[in-house]
Write an enzyme that holds these catalytic residues in place. Structure first.
Site, PDB file in Angstrom:
ATOM      1  N   ASP A 190      42.019  26.697  39.355  1.00  0.00           N
ATOM      2  CA  ASP A 190      43.275  26.078  39.797  1.00  0.00           C
ATOM      3  C   ASP A 190      43.878  25.248  38.658  1.00  0.00           C
ATOM      4  O   ASP A 190      45.079  25.262  38.420  1.00  0.00           O
ATOM      5  CB  ASP A 190      43.016  25.205  41.027  1.00  0.00           C
ATOM      6  CG  ASP A 190      42.287  25.999  42.104  1.00  0.00           C
ATOM      7  OD1 ASP A 190      42.867  26.969  42.599  1.00  0.00           O
ATOM      8  OD2 ASP A 190      41.124  25.675  42.416  1.00  0.00           O
ATOM      9  N   HIS A 219      39.143  23.447  47.074  1.00  0.00           N
ATOM     10  CA  HIS A 219      39.615  24.707  46.496  1.00  0.00           C
ATOM     11  C   HIS A 219      40.098  25.576  47.654  1.00  0.00           C
ATOM     12  O   HIS A 219      39.404  26.454  48.151  1.00  0.00           O
ATOM     13  CB  HIS A 219      38.501  25.426  45.723  1.00  0.00           C
ATOM     14  CG  HIS A 219      38.897  26.833  45.378  1.00  0.00           C
ATOM     15  ND1 HIS A 219      39.873  27.114  44.466  1.00  0.00           N
ATOM     16  CD2 HIS A 219      38.481  28.034  45.856  1.00  0.00           C
ATOM     17  CE1 HIS A 219      40.040  28.425  44.386  1.00  0.00           C
ATOM     18  NE2 HIS A 219      39.204  29.005  45.233  1.00  0.00           N
TER      19      HIS A 219
HETATM   20  P1  NAX Z   1      32.217  40.279  45.081  1.00  0.00           P
HETATM   21  O1  NAX Z   1      32.270  40.693  46.523  1.00  0.00           O
HETATM   22  O2  NAX Z   1      32.684  41.229  44.042  1.00  0.00           O
HETATM   23  O3  NAX Z   1      30.703  39.878  44.715  1.00  0.00           O
HETATM   24  C1  NAX Z   1      29.952  39.036  45.505  1.00  0.00           C
HETATM   25  C2  NAX Z   1      28.497  39.428  45.319  1.00  0.00           C
HETATM   26  O4  NAX Z   1      27.706  38.459  45.991  1.00  0.00           O
HETATM   27  C3  NAX Z   1      28.149  40.792  45.897  1.00  0.00           C
HETATM   28  O5  NAX Z   1      27.481  41.589  44.938  1.00  0.00           O
HETATM   29  C4  NAX Z   1      27.239  40.434  47.086  1.00  0.00           C
HETATM   30  O6  NAX Z   1      26.259  41.426  47.328  1.00  0.00           O
HETATM   31  C5  NAX Z   1      26.626  39.138  46.571  1.00  0.00           C
HETATM   32  N1  NAX Z   1      25.993  38.326  47.605  1.00  0.00           N
HETATM   33  C6  NAX Z   1      26.334  38.168  48.913  1.00  0.00           C
HETATM   34  N2  NAX Z   1      25.459  37.378  49.530  1.00  0.00           N
HETATM   35  C7  NAX Z   1      24.543  37.007  48.599  1.00  0.00           C
HETATM   36  C8  NAX Z   1      23.388  36.205  48.670  1.00  0.00           C
HETATM   37  N3  NAX Z   1      22.980  35.635  49.809  1.00  0.00           N
HETATM   38  N4  NAX Z   1      22.668  36.041  47.541  1.00  0.00           N
HETATM   39  C9  NAX Z   1      23.046  36.631  46.394  1.00  0.00           C
HETATM   40  N5  NAX Z   1      24.128  37.410  46.285  1.00  0.00           N
HETATM   41  C10 NAX Z   1      24.876  37.596  47.385  1.00  0.00           C
HETATM   42  O7  NAX Z   1      32.972  38.893  45.013  1.00  0.00           O
HETATM   43  P2  NAX Z   1      33.597  38.135  43.747  1.00  0.00           P
HETATM   44  O8  NAX Z   1      34.977  38.619  43.543  1.00  0.00           O
HETATM   45  O9  NAX Z   1      32.646  38.198  42.616  1.00  0.00           O
HETATM   46  O10 NAX Z   1      33.730  36.661  44.335  1.00  0.00           O
HETATM   47  C11 NAX Z   1      32.604  35.876  44.607  1.00  0.00           C
HETATM   48  C12 NAX Z   1      32.992  34.601  45.325  1.00  0.00           C
HETATM   49  O11 NAX Z   1      33.854  33.808  44.522  1.00  0.00           O
HETATM   50  C13 NAX Z   1      33.744  34.819  46.648  1.00  0.00           C
HETATM   51  O12 NAX Z   1      33.190  33.937  47.622  1.00  0.00           O
HETATM   52  C14 NAX Z   1      35.149  34.375  46.304  1.00  0.00           C
HETATM   53  O13 NAX Z   1      35.841  33.922  47.453  1.00  0.00           O
HETATM   54  C15 NAX Z   1      34.877  33.265  45.338  1.00  0.00           C
HETATM   55  N6  NAX Z   1      35.989  32.834  44.473  1.00  0.00           N
HETATM   56  C16 NAX Z   1      36.076  31.503  44.167  1.00  0.00           C
HETATM   57  C17 NAX Z   1      37.035  31.004  43.316  1.00  0.00           C
HETATM   58  C18 NAX Z   1      37.079  29.548  42.986  1.00  0.00           C
HETATM   59  O14 NAX Z   1      38.017  29.172  42.277  1.00  0.00           O
HETATM   60  N7  NAX Z   1      36.177  28.684  43.419  1.00  0.00           N
HETATM   61  C19 NAX Z   1      38.062  31.891  42.723  1.00  0.00           C
HETATM   62  C20 NAX Z   1      37.682  33.322  42.734  1.00  0.00           C
HETATM   63  C21 NAX Z   1      36.950  33.805  43.968  1.00  0.00           C
HETATM   64  O15 NAX Z   1      37.890  34.023  44.978  1.00  0.00           O
END
Ligand code: NAX
Length: 332
Positions: free
Chosen positions: A159, A187
Protein backbone atom coordinates in the site's frame (compact mmCIF):
# COMPACT_ATOMS: atom_id res chain seq x y z
CA UNK A 1 32.56 -16.94 6.54
CA UNK A 2 29.02 -15.78 7.33
CA UNK A 3 26.81 -18.60 8.53
CA UNK A 4 23.63 -19.29 6.54
CA UNK A 5 20.32 -18.34 8.15
CA UNK A 6 17.14 -20.38 7.81
CA UNK A 7 14.28 -18.52 6.13
CA UNK A 8 10.79 -19.98 5.75
CA UNK A 9 8.27 -19.01 3.10
CA UNK A 10 4.75 -20.42 3.47
CA UNK A 11 2.42 -20.63 0.50
CA UNK A 12 5.65 -21.43 -1.30
CA UNK A 13 3.93 -22.95 -4.34
CA UNK A 14 1.78 -19.84 -4.84
CA UNK A 15 2.16 -16.81 -7.04
CA UNK A 16 3.61 -14.28 -4.56
CA UNK A 17 6.22 -16.79 -3.39
CA UNK A 18 7.21 -17.40 -7.01
CA UNK A 19 8.44 -13.81 -7.28
CA UNK A 20 9.65 -13.53 -3.68
CA UNK A 21 11.95 -16.56 -3.70
CA UNK A 22 14.16 -15.11 -6.41
CA UNK A 23 14.72 -11.92 -4.39
CA UNK A 24 15.67 -13.94 -1.31
CA UNK A 25 18.07 -16.17 -3.23
CA UNK A 26 19.63 -13.20 -5.04
CA UNK A 27 20.53 -11.40 -1.79
CA UNK A 28 18.35 -8.36 -2.25
CA UNK A 29 16.58 -8.81 1.11
CA UNK A 30 19.16 -10.05 3.65
CA UNK A 31 22.12 -8.49 1.89
CA UNK A 32 24.68 -9.64 -0.66
CA UNK A 33 26.87 -11.39 1.94
CA UNK A 34 24.21 -13.39 3.79
CA UNK A 35 23.76 -17.00 2.63
CA UNK A 36 20.33 -18.54 3.23
CA UNK A 37 18.71 -21.93 3.62
CA UNK A 38 15.14 -21.91 2.35
CA UNK A 39 12.33 -23.82 4.01
CA UNK A 40 9.33 -23.98 1.69
CA UNK A 41 5.98 -24.79 3.31
CA UNK A 42 2.80 -25.57 1.44
CA UNK A 43 -0.10 -28.00 1.80
CA UNK A 44 0.20 -31.70 0.73
CA UNK A 45 -1.66 -31.34 -2.62
CA UNK A 46 0.89 -28.72 -3.71
CA UNK A 47 4.03 -30.82 -3.13
CA UNK A 48 4.43 -31.70 -6.81
CA UNK A 49 4.20 -28.04 -7.82
CA UNK A 50 6.69 -27.23 -5.09
CA UNK A 51 9.13 -29.76 -6.59
CA UNK A 52 9.06 -27.67 -9.76
CA UNK A 53 9.80 -24.51 -7.76
CA UNK A 54 12.76 -26.29 -6.13
CA UNK A 55 14.09 -27.26 -9.57
CA UNK A 56 13.88 -23.65 -10.69
CA UNK A 57 15.62 -22.46 -7.55
CA UNK A 58 18.49 -24.86 -8.31
CA UNK A 59 18.60 -23.61 -11.87
CA UNK A 60 19.01 -20.00 -10.70
CA UNK A 61 22.61 -21.01 -9.89
CA UNK A 62 22.85 -18.38 -7.17
CA UNK A 63 25.72 -18.78 -4.70
CA UNK A 64 23.93 -17.36 -1.63
CA UNK A 65 21.26 -20.03 -1.82
CA UNK A 66 22.42 -23.07 0.14
CA UNK A 67 20.02 -25.75 1.33
CA UNK A 68 16.40 -25.84 0.07
CA UNK A 69 13.77 -27.99 1.78
CA UNK A 70 10.19 -28.27 0.50
CA UNK A 71 7.76 -29.65 3.09
CA UNK A 72 4.14 -29.84 4.22
CA UNK A 73 5.20 -30.23 7.85
CA UNK A 74 5.27 -26.99 9.91
CA UNK A 75 7.64 -28.62 12.44
CA UNK A 76 10.28 -28.99 9.71
CA UNK A 77 9.53 -25.70 8.00
CA UNK A 78 9.91 -23.52 11.10
CA UNK A 79 12.96 -25.26 12.59
CA UNK A 80 15.50 -22.63 13.69
CA UNK A 81 14.21 -19.99 11.28
CA UNK A 82 15.53 -16.44 11.65
CA UNK A 83 12.93 -14.94 9.31
CA UNK A 84 9.46 -16.07 8.31
CA UNK A 85 7.34 -14.92 5.38
CA UNK A 86 3.81 -16.15 6.07
CA UNK A 87 2.32 -15.83 2.63
CA UNK A 88 0.07 -18.89 2.44
CA UNK A 89 -3.51 -18.39 3.52
CA UNK A 90 -6.99 -19.59 2.67
CA UNK A 91 -8.18 -17.53 -0.30
CA UNK A 92 -11.63 -16.01 -0.38
CA UNK A 93 -13.91 -18.21 -2.47
CA UNK A 94 -17.10 -17.15 -4.19
CA UNK A 95 -19.95 -16.68 -1.75
CA UNK A 96 -17.62 -16.76 1.26
CA UNK A 97 -18.41 -14.25 3.97
CA UNK A 98 -15.58 -12.27 5.54
CA UNK A 99 -16.31 -14.12 8.77
CA UNK A 100 -15.80 -17.53 7.10
CA UNK A 101 -12.52 -16.34 5.62
CA UNK A 102 -11.36 -15.15 9.00
CA UNK A 103 -12.37 -18.45 10.62
CA UNK A 104 -10.41 -20.53 8.09
CA UNK A 105 -7.34 -18.36 8.52
CA UNK A 106 -7.47 -18.25 12.29
CA UNK A 107 -6.94 -22.03 12.22
CA UNK A 108 -3.95 -21.78 9.86
CA UNK A 109 -2.24 -19.01 11.84
CA UNK A 110 -2.89 -20.76 15.14
CA UNK A 111 -1.01 -23.83 13.84
CA UNK A 112 1.82 -21.72 12.46
CA UNK A 113 2.09 -19.60 15.62
CA UNK A 114 2.37 -22.78 17.63
CA UNK A 115 5.07 -24.14 15.28
CA UNK A 116 7.02 -20.87 15.51
CA UNK A 117 6.75 -21.04 19.28
CA UNK A 118 8.15 -24.55 19.39
CA UNK A 119 10.73 -24.60 16.63
CA UNK A 120 11.83 -21.11 15.51
CA UNK A 121 14.62 -18.95 16.88
CA UNK A 122 13.33 -16.66 19.64
CA UNK A 123 14.50 -13.62 17.68
CA UNK A 124 12.68 -14.71 14.51
CA UNK A 125 11.22 -11.85 12.45
CA UNK A 126 7.77 -12.74 11.19
CA UNK A 127 6.09 -10.97 8.28
CA UNK A 128 2.49 -11.93 7.60
CA UNK A 129 1.34 -11.33 4.02
CA UNK A 130 -1.62 -13.74 3.83
CA UNK A 131 -4.96 -12.03 4.37
CA UNK A 132 -6.50 -10.82 6.59
CA UNK A 133 -2.84 -10.02 7.30
CA UNK A 134 -3.16 -7.81 10.39
CA UNK A 135 -5.42 -10.16 12.31
CA UNK A 136 -3.52 -13.24 11.13
CA UNK A 137 -0.36 -11.68 12.60
CA UNK A 138 -2.15 -11.04 15.89
CA UNK A 139 -3.36 -14.65 16.12
CA UNK A 140 0.05 -15.98 15.21
CA UNK A 141 1.73 -13.93 17.93
CA UNK A 142 -0.88 -15.05 20.45
CA UNK A 143 0.04 -18.70 19.84
CA UNK A 144 3.77 -18.01 20.08
CA UNK A 145 4.08 -16.61 23.61
CA UNK A 146 7.80 -17.42 23.86
CA UNK A 147 8.57 -14.95 21.03
CA UNK A 148 8.27 -11.20 21.69
CA UNK A 149 5.13 -9.57 20.24
CA UNK A 150 7.34 -7.01 18.49
CA UNK A 151 8.60 -9.81 16.24
CA UNK A 152 5.22 -10.18 14.49
CA UNK A 153 4.34 -7.75 11.72
CA UNK A 154 1.82 -7.51 8.89
CA UNK A 155 2.47 -6.17 5.42
CA UNK A 156 1.19 -2.76 4.39
CA UNK A 157 4.29 -1.99 2.35
CA UNK A 158 2.52 -2.71 -0.91
CA UNK A 159 0.00 0.00 0.00
CA UNK A 160 2.87 2.35 0.83
CA UNK A 161 4.61 1.62 -2.47
CA UNK A 162 1.36 2.14 -4.37
CA UNK A 163 0.83 5.49 -2.61
CA UNK A 164 4.39 6.59 -3.27
CA UNK A 165 4.06 5.77 -6.97
CA UNK A 166 0.71 7.55 -7.26
CA UNK A 167 1.99 10.74 -5.59
CA UNK A 168 5.21 10.80 -7.63
CA UNK A 169 3.20 10.40 -10.84
CA UNK A 170 0.86 13.22 -9.85
CA UNK A 171 3.75 15.57 -9.05
CA UNK A 172 5.73 14.42 -12.08
CA UNK A 173 8.90 13.25 -10.29
CA UNK A 174 10.76 9.97 -10.11
CA UNK A 175 9.23 7.64 -7.53
CA UNK A 176 12.19 7.72 -5.12
CA UNK A 177 11.89 11.49 -4.74
CA UNK A 178 8.77 11.05 -2.59
CA UNK A 179 9.08 9.75 0.95
CA UNK A 180 7.48 9.51 4.39
CA UNK A 181 3.99 8.54 3.31
CA UNK A 182 2.15 6.69 6.05
CA UNK A 183 -0.29 3.83 5.75
CA UNK A 184 -2.36 3.72 8.92
CA UNK A 185 -4.44 0.78 10.08
CA UNK A 186 -5.66 -2.35 8.38
CA UNK A 187 -4.48 -3.79 5.07
CA UNK A 188 -8.04 -3.55 3.76
CA UNK A 189 -10.19 -0.95 2.12
CA UNK A 190 -10.41 0.97 5.44
CA UNK A 191 -6.67 1.69 5.44
CA UNK A 192 -5.72 5.36 5.54
CA UNK A 193 -2.96 6.34 3.10
CA UNK A 194 -1.76 9.65 4.52
CA UNK A 195 0.38 12.14 2.61
CA UNK A 196 0.17 14.86 5.28
CA UNK A 197 3.81 14.47 6.36
CA UNK A 198 5.26 13.22 3.08
CA UNK A 199 7.98 15.22 1.37
CA UNK A 200 9.22 15.52 -2.19
CA UNK A 201 12.86 16.23 -2.96
CA UNK A 202 14.00 17.71 -6.25
CA UNK A 203 17.51 18.78 -7.24
CA UNK A 204 16.79 22.27 -5.93
CA UNK A 205 14.38 21.86 -3.01
CA UNK A 206 12.57 19.70 -0.47
CA UNK A 207 8.93 20.49 0.13
CA UNK A 208 5.79 18.94 1.54
CA UNK A 209 3.89 16.75 -0.90
CA UNK A 210 0.73 18.59 0.13
CA UNK A 211 2.23 21.87 -1.16
CA UNK A 212 3.63 20.27 -4.32
CA UNK A 213 0.21 18.82 -5.20
CA UNK A 214 -1.77 21.81 -3.97
CA UNK A 215 -5.11 20.05 -4.30
CA UNK A 216 -6.51 19.03 -0.93
CA UNK A 217 -9.70 17.73 -2.48
CA UNK A 218 -7.76 15.25 -4.66
CA UNK A 219 -5.56 14.17 -1.75
CA UNK A 220 -8.54 13.62 0.56
CA UNK A 221 -10.71 11.73 -1.94
CA UNK A 222 -9.32 10.37 -5.22
CA UNK A 223 -5.86 9.59 -3.87
CA UNK A 224 -7.12 7.73 -0.79
CA UNK A 225 -9.76 5.78 -2.71
CA UNK A 226 -7.34 4.82 -5.48
CA UNK A 227 -4.91 3.30 -3.00
CA UNK A 228 -7.66 1.62 -0.98
CA UNK A 229 -9.04 -0.01 -4.15
CA UNK A 230 -5.80 -0.64 -6.03
CA UNK A 231 -5.76 -4.35 -5.17
CA UNK A 232 -9.27 -4.78 -6.59
CA UNK A 233 -8.27 -2.83 -9.74
CA UNK A 234 -5.35 -5.21 -10.34
CA UNK A 235 -7.65 -8.23 -9.88
CA UNK A 236 -10.20 -6.77 -12.31
CA UNK A 237 -7.51 -6.29 -14.97
CA UNK A 238 -5.30 -9.34 -14.42
CA UNK A 239 -7.94 -11.77 -13.15
CA UNK A 240 -5.43 -12.61 -10.44
CA UNK A 241 -4.33 -10.66 -7.39
CA UNK A 242 -1.15 -8.59 -7.19
CA UNK A 243 1.86 -10.87 -7.02
CA UNK A 244 5.00 -9.29 -8.48
CA UNK A 245 4.40 -6.04 -6.60
CA UNK A 246 3.33 -7.88 -3.43
CA UNK A 247 6.52 -9.96 -3.48
CA UNK A 248 8.64 -6.83 -4.02
CA UNK A 249 6.88 -5.17 -1.08
CA UNK A 250 7.46 -8.20 1.16
CA UNK A 251 11.15 -8.02 0.27
CA UNK A 252 11.22 -4.27 1.00
CA UNK A 253 9.53 -4.77 4.38
CA UNK A 254 11.91 -7.49 5.54
CA UNK A 255 15.02 -5.75 4.12
CA UNK A 256 14.26 -2.56 6.04
CA UNK A 257 13.57 -4.54 9.21
CA UNK A 258 16.77 -6.55 8.81
CA UNK A 259 19.15 -3.86 7.57
CA UNK A 260 17.48 -0.67 8.89
CA UNK A 261 15.65 2.30 7.38
CA UNK A 262 17.46 5.20 5.71
CA UNK A 263 18.22 8.35 7.76
CA UNK A 264 15.22 10.68 8.08
CA UNK A 265 12.91 8.18 6.40
CA UNK A 266 10.15 6.06 7.76
CA UNK A 267 8.20 3.11 6.37
CA UNK A 268 4.86 1.58 7.29
CA UNK A 269 4.46 -1.76 9.01
CA UNK A 270 1.54 -3.45 10.72
CA UNK A 271 2.76 -3.90 14.31
CA UNK A 272 1.14 -4.72 17.63
CA UNK A 273 -0.24 -1.40 18.85
CA UNK A 274 1.28 0.03 22.03
CA UNK A 275 -1.42 2.71 22.20
CA UNK A 276 0.53 5.30 20.17
CA UNK A 277 -1.68 7.96 18.57
CA UNK A 278 -4.57 6.82 20.77
CA UNK A 279 -4.95 3.55 18.83
CA UNK A 280 -6.34 0.69 20.94
CA UNK A 281 -3.66 -1.65 22.25
CA UNK A 282 -3.29 -5.24 21.09
CA UNK A 283 -4.45 -4.96 17.54
CA UNK A 284 -1.97 -5.19 14.68
CA UNK A 285 -2.17 -1.69 13.23
CA UNK A 286 -0.03 -0.15 10.50
CA UNK A 287 2.10 2.72 11.84
CA UNK A 288 5.03 4.75 10.53
CA UNK A 289 8.23 3.16 11.88
CA UNK A 290 11.97 3.60 11.73
CA UNK A 291 14.35 0.68 12.19
CA UNK A 292 17.80 0.52 13.74
CA UNK A 293 19.73 -2.60 14.77
CA UNK A 294 16.80 -4.80 13.72
CA UNK A 295 14.39 -3.06 16.15
CA UNK A 296 11.58 -0.84 14.92
CA UNK A 297 10.22 2.19 16.71
CA UNK A 298 6.89 3.84 15.98
CA UNK A 299 7.48 7.42 14.80
CA UNK A 300 6.05 9.70 17.46
CA UNK A 301 4.68 13.22 17.46
CA UNK A 302 3.13 13.47 13.98
CA UNK A 303 0.21 15.90 13.91
CA UNK A 304 -3.17 14.24 13.35
CA UNK A 305 -5.88 16.44 11.83
CA UNK A 306 -9.58 15.91 12.56
CA UNK A 307 -9.91 14.41 9.09
CA UNK A 308 -7.07 11.97 9.79
CA UNK A 309 -8.49 11.11 13.22
CA UNK A 310 -11.82 10.10 11.71
CA UNK A 311 -10.00 7.81 9.25
CA UNK A 312 -7.88 6.26 12.02
CA UNK A 313 -11.01 5.56 14.05
CA UNK A 314 -12.69 3.69 11.17
CA UNK A 315 -9.77 1.39 10.46
CA UNK A 316 -9.08 0.79 14.19
CA UNK A 317 -12.74 -0.16 14.70
CA UNK A 318 -12.53 -2.67 11.85
CA UNK A 319 -9.46 -4.28 13.43
CA UNK A 320 -11.20 -4.49 16.80
CA UNK A 321 -14.11 -6.23 15.08
CA UNK A 322 -11.77 -8.68 13.36
CA UNK A 323 -10.10 -9.44 16.68
CA UNK A 324 -13.48 -10.08 18.31
CA UNK A 325 -14.51 -12.42 15.46
CA UNK A 326 -11.19 -14.26 15.67
CA UNK A 327 -11.61 -14.68 19.43
CA UNK A 328 -15.09 -16.12 18.86
CA UNK A 329 -13.67 -18.72 16.50
CA UNK A 330 -10.93 -19.61 18.96
CA UNK A 331 -13.39 -20.04 21.82
CA UNK A 332 -15.44 -22.63 19.89
P1 NAX B 1 -1.84 -18.21 -4.12
O1 NAX B 1 -3.21 -18.80 -4.03
O2 NAX B 1 -1.18 -18.13 -5.45
O3 NAX B 1 -0.85 -19.03 -3.15
C1 NAX B 1 -1.18 -19.32 -1.84
C2 NAX B 1 -0.47 -20.61 -1.48
O4 NAX B 1 -0.66 -20.82 -0.09
C3 NAX B 1 -1.00 -21.83 -2.22
O5 NAX B 1 0.06 -22.55 -2.82
C4 NAX B 1 -1.67 -22.64 -1.09
O6 NAX B 1 -1.60 -24.03 -1.32
C5 NAX B 1 -0.82 -22.20 0.10
N1 NAX B 1 -1.42 -22.49 1.39
C6 NAX B 1 -2.73 -22.49 1.76
N2 NAX B 1 -2.86 -22.86 3.03
C7 NAX B 1 -1.61 -23.09 3.50
C8 NAX B 1 -1.12 -23.52 4.75
N3 NAX B 1 -1.94 -23.80 5.78
N4 NAX B 1 0.21 -23.66 4.89
C9 NAX B 1 1.04 -23.41 3.86
N5 NAX B 1 0.62 -23.01 2.66
C10 NAX B 1 -0.70 -22.85 2.48
O7 NAX B 1 -1.93 -16.80 -3.41
P2 NAX B 1 -0.96 -15.53 -3.52
O8 NAX B 1 -1.38 -14.71 -4.67
O9 NAX B 1 0.45 -15.99 -3.45
O10 NAX B 1 -1.39 -14.73 -2.22
C11 NAX B 1 -1.10 -15.20 -0.94
C12 NAX B 1 -1.78 -14.34 0.12
O11 NAX B 1 -1.31 -13.00 0.06
C13 NAX B 1 -3.31 -14.26 -0.02
O12 NAX B 1 -3.88 -14.42 1.28
C14 NAX B 1 -3.51 -12.83 -0.48
O13 NAX B 1 -4.79 -12.35 -0.11
C15 NAX B 1 -2.41 -12.13 0.24
N6 NAX B 1 -2.03 -10.79 -0.25
C16 NAX B 1 -1.64 -9.86 0.67
C17 NAX B 1 -1.20 -8.60 0.32
C18 NAX B 1 -0.77 -7.63 1.36
O14 NAX B 1 -0.46 -6.50 0.96
N7 NAX B 1 -0.71 -7.92 2.65
C19 NAX B 1 -1.17 -8.18 -1.10
C20 NAX B 1 -1.18 -9.32 -2.05
C21 NAX B 1 -2.05 -10.49 -1.68
O15 NAX B 1 -3.37 -10.18 -2.01
Amino acid sequence: MVEAINVVVTGAAGQIAYSLLYQLAAGSVFGPDQPINLRLLDIPPMMKVLDGVVMELEDLALPLLRDVQPTADPAKAFKDVAAAFLVGAMPRKEGMERKDLLAANVEIFKVQGDALNKYARKDVKVLVVGNPANTNALICSHYAPSIPKENFTAMTRLDQNRAQAALAARIGVQVDKVKNITIWGNHSSTQFPDAAHAIVTTSTSTKPVVAAINDEQWLNTTFIETIQKRGAAVIAARKMSSAMSAAKAAGDHMRDWWLGTKPNEWVSMGVVSDGSYGIPKDIVFSFPVTVQKKQYKIVQGLSISDFARSKLNVTAAELEEERAEANNVLKK
